[in-house]
Design an enzyme around this catalytic site. Structure first.
Site, PDB file in Angstrom:
ATOM      1  CB  CYS A 163      -1.062   0.066   1.262  1.00 19.94           C
ATOM      2  SG  CYS A 163      -1.566   1.322   1.652  1.00 19.94           S
TER       3      CYS A 163
ATOM      4  CB  CYS B  48      -3.543   2.844  -2.060  1.00 16.46           C
ATOM      5  SG  CYS B  48      -3.624   1.441  -0.756  1.00 16.46           S
TER       6      CYS B  48
ATOM      7  CE  LYS C 102      -4.844   3.829  -6.715  1.00 16.51           C
ATOM      8  NZ  LYS C 102      -5.853   2.895  -6.183  1.00 16.51           N
TER       9      LYS C 102
ATOM     10  CE1 TYR D 170      -7.228  -1.488  -6.810  1.00 18.56           C
ATOM     11  CE2 TYR D 170      -7.794  -3.736  -6.846  1.00 18.56           C
ATOM     12  CZ  TYR D 170      -6.852  -2.440  -6.158  1.00 18.56           C
ATOM     13  OH  TYR D 170      -6.214  -3.001  -5.450  1.00 18.56           O
TER      14      TYR D 170
ATOM     15  CD  GLU E 211      -7.369   2.928  -9.461  1.00 22.25           C
ATOM     16  OE1 GLU E 211      -8.037   2.467  -8.558  1.00 22.25           O
ATOM     17  OE2 GLU E 211      -6.114   1.930  -8.639  1.00 22.25           O
TER      18      GLU E 211
ATOM     19  CG  HIS F 106     -29.001  23.083  -4.112  1.00 14.76           C
ATOM     20  ND1 HIS F 106     -29.087  21.569  -5.341  1.00 14.76           N
ATOM     21  CD2 HIS F 106     -29.386  23.692  -4.770  1.00 14.76           C
ATOM     22  CE1 HIS F 106     -29.546  22.380  -6.556  1.00 14.76           C
ATOM     23  NE2 HIS F 106     -29.340  24.137  -6.719  1.00 14.76           N
TER      24      HIS F 106
ATOM     25  CD  GLU G 121     -28.342  18.969  -5.229  1.00 16.86           C
ATOM     26  OE1 GLU G 121     -29.265  18.825  -4.154  1.00 16.86           O
ATOM     27  OE2 GLU G 121     -27.513  19.490  -5.397  1.00 16.86           O
TER      28      GLU G 121
HETATM   29  C1  FAD Z   1      -1.356  -0.910  -8.158  1.00 18.66           C
HETATM   30  C2  FAD Z   1      -2.036  -0.619  -6.536  1.00 18.66           C
HETATM   31  C3  FAD Z   1      -2.609  -0.342  -5.943  1.00 18.66           C
HETATM   32  C4  FAD Z   1      -3.887  -0.571  -5.011  1.00 18.66           C
HETATM   33  N1  FAD Z   1      -4.437   0.332  -4.027  1.00 18.66           N
HETATM   34  C5  FAD Z   1      -5.338   0.004  -3.676  1.00 18.66           C
HETATM   35  C6  FAD Z   1      -6.106   1.529  -3.185  1.00 18.66           C
HETATM   36  O1  FAD Z   1      -6.533   2.110  -3.292  1.00 18.66           O
HETATM   37  N2  FAD Z   1      -6.897   1.071  -1.943  1.00 18.66           N
HETATM   38  C7  FAD Z   1      -6.597  -0.573  -1.036  1.00 18.66           C
HETATM   39  O2  FAD Z   1      -7.967  -0.681  -0.248  1.00 18.66           O
HETATM   40  N3  FAD Z   1      -6.112  -1.169  -1.210  1.00 18.66           N
HETATM   41  C8  FAD Z   1      -5.384  -0.495  -2.796  1.00 18.66           C
HETATM   42  N4  FAD Z   1      -3.537  -1.994  -2.913  1.00 18.66           N
HETATM   43  C9  FAD Z   1      -4.455  -3.395  -2.028  1.00 18.66           C
HETATM   44  C10 FAD Z   1      -3.273  -3.017  -0.857  1.00 18.66           C
HETATM   45  O3  FAD Z   1      -2.007  -2.298  -1.199  1.00 18.66           O
HETATM   46  C11 FAD Z   1      -3.094  -4.233  -0.584  1.00 18.66           C
HETATM   47  O4  FAD Z   1      -4.060  -5.292   0.044  1.00 18.66           O
HETATM   48  C12 FAD Z   1      -2.793  -3.962   1.613  1.00 18.66           C
HETATM   49  O5  FAD Z   1      -1.498  -3.487   0.943  1.00 18.66           O
HETATM   50  C13 FAD Z   1      -2.668  -5.630   1.828  1.00 18.66           C
HETATM   51  O6  FAD Z   1      -1.760  -5.315   2.647  1.00 18.66           O
HETATM   52  P1  FAD Z   1      -0.733  -6.554   3.546  1.00 18.66           P
HETATM   53  O7  FAD Z   1      -0.414  -6.246   4.810  1.00 18.66           O
HETATM   54  O8  FAD Z   1      -2.116  -8.088   3.471  1.00 18.66           O
HETATM   55  O9  FAD Z   1       0.600  -7.118   2.300  1.00 18.66           O
HETATM   56  P2  FAD Z   1       1.419  -6.082   2.012  1.00 18.66           P
HETATM   57  O10 FAD Z   1       1.054  -4.741   2.083  1.00 18.66           O
HETATM   58  O11 FAD Z   1       1.507  -5.865   0.494  1.00 18.66           O
HETATM   59  O12 FAD Z   1       2.184  -6.063   2.820  1.00 18.66           O
HETATM   60  C14 FAD Z   1       3.313  -7.523   2.463  1.00 18.66           C
HETATM   61  C15 FAD Z   1       4.721  -7.390   3.137  1.00 18.66           C
HETATM   62  O13 FAD Z   1       5.403  -9.067   3.057  1.00 18.66           O
HETATM   63  C16 FAD Z   1       6.431  -8.422   2.710  1.00 18.66           C
HETATM   64  N5  FAD Z   1       7.658  -9.661   2.931  1.00 18.66           N
HETATM   65  C17 FAD Z   1       6.948 -10.794   1.830  1.00 18.66           C
HETATM   66  N6  FAD Z   1       7.271 -12.059   2.467  1.00 18.66           N
HETATM   67  C18 FAD Z   1       8.143 -11.793   3.011  1.00 18.66           C
HETATM   68  C19 FAD Z   1       8.866 -13.040   4.141  1.00 18.66           C
HETATM   69  N7  FAD Z   1       9.176 -14.238   3.254  1.00 18.66           N
HETATM   70  N8  FAD Z   1      10.014 -12.149   4.711  1.00 18.66           N
HETATM   71  C20 FAD Z   1       9.645 -11.467   5.220  1.00 18.66           C
HETATM   72  N9  FAD Z   1       8.521 -10.343   3.715  1.00 18.66           N
HETATM   73  C21 FAD Z   1       8.028 -10.560   3.626  1.00 18.66           C
HETATM   74  C22 FAD Z   1       6.552  -7.818   1.570  1.00 18.66           C
HETATM   75  O14 FAD Z   1       7.290  -7.247   0.868  1.00 18.66           O
HETATM   76  C23 FAD Z   1       5.961  -6.749   1.701  1.00 18.66           C
HETATM   77  O15 FAD Z   1       6.655  -5.333   1.979  1.00 18.66           O
HETATM   78  C24 FAD Z   1      -2.917  -1.598  -4.368  1.00 18.66           C
HETATM   79  C25 FAD Z   1      -2.592  -2.187  -4.211  1.00 18.66           C
HETATM   80  C26 FAD Z   1      -1.551  -2.482  -5.538  1.00 18.66           C
HETATM   81  C27 FAD Z   1      -0.755  -3.059  -6.231  1.00 18.66           C
END
Ligand code: FAD
Length: 460
Positions: free
Chosen positions: A43, A48, A51, A179, A183, A437, A442
């Site tokens: 994110c 997010c 972006k 999306y 986007e 308004h 609205e």
């Molecule tokens: C281009 C794009 C736009 C988006 N826009 C939106 C939006 O507008 N609104 C919204 O709500 N969501 C959006 N999302 C989705 C949102 O980013 C994710 O849903 C959110 O980040 C999920 O959080 P998470 O903690 O599950 O995983 P992540 O945020 O992906 O975090 C996982 C972390 O784990 C780390 N990792 C992975 N494997 C290992 C390992 N073995 N050891 C140590 N570290 C590891 C990764 O490096 C990463 O930093 C978007 C996603 C993308 C790709």
């Protein structure tokens, strides 16, 4: 004395992992967290936040054009991609530091390392050190998937690379209809590129309300984005400084960049899940129960790695609920119903609740209220655009069960409509609310006439 080095080891420092680590620490747990790339996760680093910054940049294009109708003379505007990317990177760097500080202040020990499981209680970090943890949280997120391997796919970028391009490509071909594809089509087009969106399905944004999909597509096309549906990229051929993109229709499109936004897969590979007794669900994510507990008693999983609803606020809620459940003495189940969502396309989409199609399949009677109109701003700007506002109502109970908007500010409006829907507001409650308004919002409280009503069709 406990046999464990820590009470909780969090694998992955993204939205879900960071929230879980901080709250668990606040509940008194000894917490460690490993992040292999950058704190903040998808994110903050490549989702997010960056972006939305690019979306803001792209929207100035339309603002400069619209200004003329209001009497402004804007000198020929020029855009510098390098400045945008440098400023964006600076802000992302700042946020990454904030995440690190928050964890540090909460007493969470952070490893800048990949981590894997060797059994249900042991985590190994990259230098080979092993940590014994009473509980482990898998919050490793997801990764872009390139779908079927086609010739030349190595030339394509994903959203990860799109944030770091050295220059703005002149001609971009994007494969995908979700999306992220939509986007980025708006971002590149707004910044001045010629964009073609190629999608194998019938229409973009599968899962959204059909009229929303149609409306957005029409508006995107009006604004110069070429949308090719029922078609896929079959090969990418490198030709000197550019690419020739081969389509399943037999056509070729020249491009300076090809982007694949064909979905994301949960990061479950090479994590040691089998060794730890953690099973994978049918959706490809880590299988969890309603408390986010996996098939191994000591291991939980939250966020995109579980492939439930892949949005930041959902990952954060799941991480928080996990910490409250396991360390706060307050078992908490996250409610995944009526999660609002947005597409920061041009124009924007906001949606919450049932689509018309879903409602008609589920409810005895579905009432649809709809308004399509030219927004006030467009009267002077001359912009060729219309707004769509649509409410889906349960005809039996009068409850509003869905709200779908396409137009400027749609995401902000739907966040608020989601409160009313979550509170089980009826159409009569919407109607009793005084209009504000002149606004687009609205329309939500002034639509008096049903545009359609449907009885559920008897199941065969
Ligand atoms: C281009 C794009 C736009 C988006 N826009 C939106 C939006 O507008 N609104 C919204 O709500 N969501 C959006 N999302 C989705 C949102 O980013 C994710 O849903 C959110 O980040 C999920 O959080 P998470 O903690 O599950 O995983 P992540 O945020 O992906 O975090 C996982 C972390 O784990 C780390 N990792 C992975 N494997 C290992 C390992 N073995 N050891 C140590 N570290 C590891 C990764 O490096 C990463 O930093 C978007 C996603 C993308 C790709």
């Amino acid at each position: 004395m406990s046999d464990f080095d820590v009470d909780l080891f969090v694998i992955g420092g993204g939205s879900g992992g960071v929230r879980a680590a901080r709250i668990a620490a606040q509940h008194g747990a000894r917490v460690m967290l490993a992040e292999e790339y950058r704190l903040g996760g998808t994110c903050v680093i490549r989702g997010c936040v960056p972006k939305k910054l690019l979306v803001y940049a792209a929207r100035f294009h339309g603002e400069f054009e619209d200004a003329a109708g209001f009497g402004w003379t804007v000198p020929h505007a020029t855009f510098d991609w390098k400045t945008l990317i440098a400023n964006k990177d600076k802000e992302i760097g700042r946020l990454e530091t904030v995440y690190g500080t928050l964890l540090e202040k909460s007493g969470v020990k952070v490893f800048k390392s990949r981590a894997t499981l060797t059994d249900a209680h042991t985590v190994q970090v990259a230098n080979g050190d092993r940590v014994k943890a009473a509980h482990v949280l898998i919050s490793t997120g997801g990764t872009p998937s390139y779908g079927d391997k086609i010739p030349g796919v190595e030339h394509a970028i994903s959203s990860n690379e799109a944030f770091h391009l050295p220059e703005l490509p002149r001609r971009v071909v994007i494969q995908g209809g979700g999306y992220i594809a939509v986007e980025f089509a708006g971002i590149f087009a707004g910044l001045g590129a010629h964009v073609t969106l190629v999608y194998r399905g019938e229409n973009i944004l599968r899962g959204f309300d059909d009229e929303v999909r149609q409306h957005l597509r029409m508006d995107m096309e009006k604004h110069g984005i070429r949308v090719v549906t029922g078609c896929t990229i079959t090969a990418i051929e490198h030709r000197g400084a550019h690419y020739s993109v081969h389509l399943s229709s037999g056509n070729h499109i020249p491009a300076d960049k090809v982007m694949f936004a064909t979905g994301r897969v949960p990061n479950v590979a090479k994590l040691g899940l089998k060794e730890a007794g953690v099973e994978i669900a049918k959706n490809g994510g880590v299988a969890v129960d309603e408390y986010s507990r996996t098939t191994a008693k000591s291991i939980y999983a939250v966020g995109d790695v579980t492939n439930r609803i892949n949005l930041t606020p959902v990952a954060i809620r799941e991480g928080h609920a996990f910490a409250d459940t396991v360390f706060g003495g307050k078992p908490t189940i996250v409610d995944h119903v009526n999660v609002p969502t947005a597409v920061f396309s041009e124009p924007e989409v906001g949606a919450v609740g049932l689509t018309e199609t879903e409602a008609r399949a589920k409810l005895q009677q579905t009432d649809v209220y709809k308004a399509m109109f030219r927004p006030l701003k467009a009267t002077l700007s001359g912009r060729d655009t219309t707004v769509l506002v649509k409410l889906i109502v349960d005809g039996e109970t009068d409850r509003v069960v869905g709200c779908h908007i396409v137009g400027e500010g749609a995401a902000e409006m739907v966040q608020l409509a989601a409160v009313a829907i979550k509170m089980r507001a009826t159409k009569a409650d919407f109607d009793a609310t005084m209009a504000l308004h002149p606004t687009i919002a609205e329309e939500l409280v002034t639509m008096r006439t049903r545009s359609a009503t449907y009885a559920r069709e008897a199941a065969e």
